[in-house]
Design an enzyme around this catalytic site. Structure first.
Site, PDB file in Angstrom:
ATOM      1  N   ARG A 150     -28.017 -41.082 -86.207  1.00 20.74           N
ATOM      2  CA  ARG A 150     -28.217 -41.477 -84.806  1.00 20.74           C
ATOM      3  C   ARG A 150     -29.718 -41.624 -84.506  1.00 20.74           C
ATOM      4  O   ARG A 150     -30.497 -40.704 -84.794  1.00 20.74           O
ATOM      5  CB  ARG A 150     -27.601 -40.410 -83.904  1.00 20.74           C
ATOM      6  CG  ARG A 150     -27.944 -40.545 -82.449  1.00 20.74           C
ATOM      7  CD  ARG A 150     -27.111 -41.618 -81.774  1.00 20.74           C
ATOM      8  NE  ARG A 150     -27.273 -41.547 -80.337  1.00 20.74           N
ATOM      9  CZ  ARG A 150     -27.473 -42.621 -79.559  1.00 20.74           C
ATOM     10  NH1 ARG A 150     -27.529 -43.835 -80.085  1.00 20.74           N
ATOM     11  NH2 ARG A 150     -27.595 -42.493 -78.264  1.00 20.74           N
TER      12      ARG A 150
ATOM     13  N   GLU B 154      -6.938 -11.738 -82.171  1.00 18.25           N
ATOM     14  CA  GLU B 154      -7.353 -10.630 -83.065  1.00 18.25           C
ATOM     15  C   GLU B 154      -8.483  -9.808 -82.453  1.00 18.25           C
ATOM     16  O   GLU B 154      -9.445  -9.448 -83.128  1.00 18.25           O
ATOM     17  CB  GLU B 154      -7.756 -11.154 -84.450  1.00 18.25           C
ATOM     18  CG  GLU B 154      -6.616 -11.771 -85.235  1.00 18.25           C
ATOM     19  CD  GLU B 154      -5.541 -10.765 -85.607  1.00 18.25           C
ATOM     20  OE1 GLU B 154      -5.842  -9.555 -85.655  1.00 18.25           O
ATOM     21  OE2 GLU B 154      -4.392 -11.177 -85.815  1.00 18.25           O
TER      22      GLU B 154
HETATM   23  C1  LIG Z   1      -5.079 -19.569 -80.096  1.00 20.71           C
HETATM   24  C2  LIG Z   1      -4.452 -18.225 -79.811  1.00 20.71           C
HETATM   25  C3  LIG Z   1      -3.562 -17.700 -80.742  1.00 20.71           C
HETATM   26  C4  LIG Z   1      -2.958 -16.466 -80.490  1.00 20.71           C
HETATM   27  N1  LIG Z   1      -2.102 -15.980 -81.421  1.00 20.71           N
HETATM   28  C5  LIG Z   1      -1.457 -14.815 -81.182  1.00 20.71           C
HETATM   29  C6  LIG Z   1      -0.518 -14.280 -82.128  1.00 20.71           C
HETATM   30  O1  LIG Z   1      -0.259 -14.894 -83.183  1.00 20.71           O
HETATM   31  N2  LIG Z   1       0.089 -13.102 -81.849  1.00 20.71           N
HETATM   32  C7  LIG Z   1      -0.170 -12.418 -80.700  1.00 20.71           C
HETATM   33  O2  LIG Z   1       0.414 -11.363 -80.487  1.00 20.71           O
HETATM   34  N3  LIG Z   1      -1.051 -12.896 -79.804  1.00 20.71           N
HETATM   35  C8  LIG Z   1      -1.713 -14.054 -80.003  1.00 20.71           C
HETATM   36  N4  LIG Z   1      -2.607 -14.537 -79.075  1.00 20.71           N
HETATM   37  C9  LIG Z   1      -2.826 -13.794 -77.855  1.00 20.71           C
HETATM   38  C10 LIG Z   1      -4.131 -13.000 -77.912  1.00 20.71           C
HETATM   39  O3  LIG Z   1      -4.023 -11.904 -78.781  1.00 20.71           O
HETATM   40  C11 LIG Z   1      -4.463 -12.549 -76.481  1.00 20.71           C
HETATM   41  O4  LIG Z   1      -4.708 -13.716 -75.705  1.00 20.71           O
HETATM   42  C12 LIG Z   1      -5.661 -11.636 -76.456  1.00 20.71           C
HETATM   43  O5  LIG Z   1      -5.354 -10.385 -77.018  1.00 20.71           O
HETATM   44  C13 LIG Z   1      -6.180 -11.405 -75.026  1.00 20.71           C
HETATM   45  O6  LIG Z   1      -5.133 -10.986 -74.230  1.00 20.71           O
HETATM   46  P1  LIG Z   1      -4.854 -11.732 -72.859  1.00 20.71           P
HETATM   47  O7  LIG Z   1      -4.868 -13.209 -73.092  1.00 20.71           O
HETATM   48  O8  LIG Z   1      -3.614 -11.125 -72.292  1.00 20.71           O
HETATM   49  O9  LIG Z   1      -6.103 -11.396 -71.969  1.00 20.71           O
HETATM   50  P2  LIG Z   1      -6.217 -10.251 -70.883  1.00 20.71           P
HETATM   51  O10 LIG Z   1      -5.674  -8.970 -71.434  1.00 20.71           O
HETATM   52  O11 LIG Z   1      -5.676 -10.775 -69.596  1.00 20.71           O
HETATM   53  O12 LIG Z   1      -7.778 -10.122 -70.823  1.00 20.71           O
HETATM   54  C14 LIG Z   1      -8.604 -10.908 -69.980  1.00 20.71           C
HETATM   55  C15 LIG Z   1     -10.027 -10.509 -70.201  1.00 20.71           C
HETATM   56  O13 LIG Z   1     -10.196  -9.128 -69.930  1.00 20.71           O
HETATM   57  C16 LIG Z   1     -10.715  -8.456 -71.041  1.00 20.71           C
HETATM   58  N5  LIG Z   1     -10.040  -7.155 -71.217  1.00 20.71           N
HETATM   59  C17 LIG Z   1      -8.712  -6.910 -71.226  1.00 20.71           C
HETATM   60  N6  LIG Z   1      -8.475  -5.610 -71.443  1.00 20.71           N
HETATM   61  C18 LIG Z   1      -9.670  -5.027 -71.585  1.00 20.71           C
HETATM   62  C19 LIG Z   1     -10.094  -3.692 -71.837  1.00 20.71           C
HETATM   63  N7  LIG Z   1      -9.233  -2.681 -72.005  1.00 20.71           N
HETATM   64  N8  LIG Z   1     -11.405  -3.456 -71.948  1.00 20.71           N
HETATM   65  C20 LIG Z   1     -12.289  -4.456 -71.810  1.00 20.71           C
HETATM   66  N9  LIG Z   1     -11.970  -5.723 -71.573  1.00 20.71           N
HETATM   67  C21 LIG Z   1     -10.683  -6.015 -71.455  1.00 20.71           C
HETATM   68  C22 LIG Z   1     -10.405  -9.336 -72.245  1.00 20.71           C
HETATM   69  O14 LIG Z   1     -11.381  -9.176 -73.261  1.00 20.71           O
HETATM   70  C23 LIG Z   1     -10.494 -10.721 -71.661  1.00 20.71           C
HETATM   71  O15 LIG Z   1     -11.847 -11.171 -71.626  1.00 20.71           O
HETATM   72  C24 LIG Z   1      -3.247 -15.756 -79.314  1.00 20.71           C
HETATM   73  C25 LIG Z   1      -4.182 -16.277 -78.404  1.00 20.71           C
HETATM   74  C26 LIG Z   1      -4.779 -17.494 -78.640  1.00 20.71           C
HETATM   75  C27 LIG Z   1      -5.779 -18.046 -77.636  1.00 20.71           C
END
Ligand SMILES: Cc1cc2nc3c(=O)[nH]c(=O)nc-3n(C[C@H](O)[C@H](O)[C@H](O)COP(=O)(O)OP(=O)(O)OC[C@H]3O[C@@H](n4cnc5c(N)ncnc54)[C@H](O)[C@@H]3O)c2cc1C
Length: 138
Positions: free
Chosen positions: A7, A101
């Site tokens: 580019r 994870e």
């Molecule tokens: C592409 C993708 C693939 C996935 N694959 C799988 C899978 O194969 N199996 C599976 O089981 N799940 C899977 N997930 C789900 C994933 O594990 C969850 O989205 C993740 O653990 C966060 O949980 P939540 O989305 O409920 O966020 P929430 O729990 O609603 O959290 C929201 C925010 O608050 C923060 N937070 C929450 N609790 C705390 C705490 N105690 N202390 C500090 N901060 C906190 C989190 O870090 C985040 O920033 C997948 C997610 C994605 C995006």
């Protein structure tokens, strides 16, 4: 790298601009650091040593770094916005790994917990000293 060479803007390839070089340098730095961190975690796991702290650090760093790199790339060019090109996919895919994870928030809490002594690794069958000894013999 190829795009930075191909580019051209203002009569020269964009790789010649210092701000583009800075982004590339940061990506190189993060890539090498992530690689060392995950190799250490994998090596410890292969040795049968506890590796929660090291794996958490590697996961947190590598996924944040890949998202930062994808964000830098997507900001750099209109192709980062279009779903016809890989750059947009990198941004979406790298975001997933930051969340699953253990989100980066959770890994930060774990790392602070280890550093402050609130969280401890349970004793392990293989000691760090033994690992170093085996490594030196190899
Ligand atoms: C592409 C993708 C693939 C996935 N694959 C799988 C899978 O194969 N199996 C599976 O089981 N799940 C899977 N997930 C789900 C994933 O594990 C969850 O989205 C993740 O653990 C966060 O949980 P939540 O989305 O409920 O966020 P929430 O729990 O609603 O959290 C929201 C925010 O608050 C923060 N937070 C929450 N609790 C705390 C705490 N105690 N202390 C500090 N901060 C906190 C989190 O870090 C985040 O920033 C997948 C997610 C994605 C995006």
């Amino acid at each position: 790298m190829r795009y930075a060479h191909e580019r051209k803007a203002f009569g020269k390839e964009i790789g010649k601009f210092q701000l583009v070089q800075q982004k590339i340098a940061r990506m190189v730095q993060s890539y090498e650091m992530a690689r060392l961190l995950y190799l250490r975690a994998g090596w410890m796991k292969n040795m049968g040593a506890r590796n929660t702290r090291e794996t958490s650090l590697a996961k947190w760093f590598a996924t944040d770094a890949s998202f930062d790199a994808a964000r830098m790339l997507s900001r750099c060019t209109r192709y980062g916005y279009s779903d016809e090109y890989d750059v947009e996919r990198y941004l979406r895919n790298s975001k997933g790994a930051v969340i699953y994870e253990g989100t980066s928030d959770i890994h930060q809490l774990m790392q602070a917990g280890y550093a402050l002594g609130y969280r401890e690794m349970p004793p392990c069958a293989v000691s760090y000293r033994l690992m170093i000894q085996v490594w030196q013999e190899e």
